[in-house]
Design a protein around this motif. Structure first.
Motif, short mmCIF file in Angstrom:
data_model
loop_
_atom_site.label_atom_id
_atom_site.label_comp_id
_atom_site.label_asym_id
_atom_site.label_seq_id
_atom_site.Cartn_x
_atom_site.Cartn_y
_atom_site.Cartn_z
N TYR A 38 -91.56 -55.14 -39.81
CA TYR A 38 -90.46 -54.75 -38.93
C TYR A 38 -89.16 -54.57 -39.72
N PHE A 42 -87.13 -51.11 -39.92
CA PHE A 42 -85.77 -51.12 -39.38
C PHE A 42 -84.74 -50.74 -40.44
N GLU A 46 -82.87 -47.37 -39.69
CA GLU A 46 -81.56 -47.57 -39.08
C GLU A 46 -80.43 -47.74 -40.09
N LEU A 71 -90.18 -50.22 -34.28
CA LEU A 71 -88.72 -50.23 -34.21
C LEU A 71 -88.23 -50.97 -32.97
N SER A 72 -88.90 -50.74 -31.85
CA SER A 72 -88.53 -51.41 -30.61
C SER A 72 -88.69 -52.92 -30.75
N ARG A 75 -85.92 -54.28 -33.01
CA ARG A 75 -84.63 -54.34 -32.29
C ARG A 75 -84.60 -55.50 -31.31
N GLU A 76 -85.70 -55.72 -30.60
CA GLU A 76 -85.76 -56.81 -29.62
C GLU A 76 -85.63 -58.16 -30.31
N LEU A 78 -84.17 -58.69 -33.20
CA LEU A 78 -82.79 -58.78 -33.68
C LEU A 78 -81.84 -59.16 -32.55
N ARG A 79 -82.01 -58.53 -31.40
CA ARG A 79 -81.16 -58.84 -30.25
C ARG A 79 -81.26 -60.32 -29.90
#
Length: 88
Positions: A38, A42, A46, A71-72, A75-76, A78-79
């Motif tokens: 990941y 990423f 990005e 990528l999703s 991002r999840e 990371l969030r």
């Protein structure tokens, strides 16, 4: 033309600069703690701006759908990491 018509309100405010530095450090730490696959996807997509089509070949990813899923998930994660560390 790509220039600010009006600079952001917090442009030189010390508290804002410190908050951004803290957020940057949190993001760096969270990116470092992503699972390797990941993190690689990423960062290349990005942060380095490598086109999706190029990533498929570079990383041996079988389809664009698989890339978007990775990528999703990155991002999840990371969030969630930023929310825990940032306290929001």
């Amino acid at each position: 033309t790509g220039h600010w018509q009006q600079a952001p309100a917090h442009w030189q405010e010390p508290a804002f600069i410190a908050e951004n530095a803290e957020l940057g450090a949190i993001m760096t730490t969270c990116i470092e703690h992503l699972p390797e696959k990941y993190r690689t996807v990423f960062v290349l997509r990005e942060l380095d701006g490598v086109p999706s089509e190029a990533l498929l070949g570079m990383l041996g990813i079988s389809s664009a759908n698989n890339l978007w899923v990775m990528l999703s998930r990155a991002r999840e994660r990371l969030r969630a990491c930023v929310e825990r560390a940032w306290g929001h």
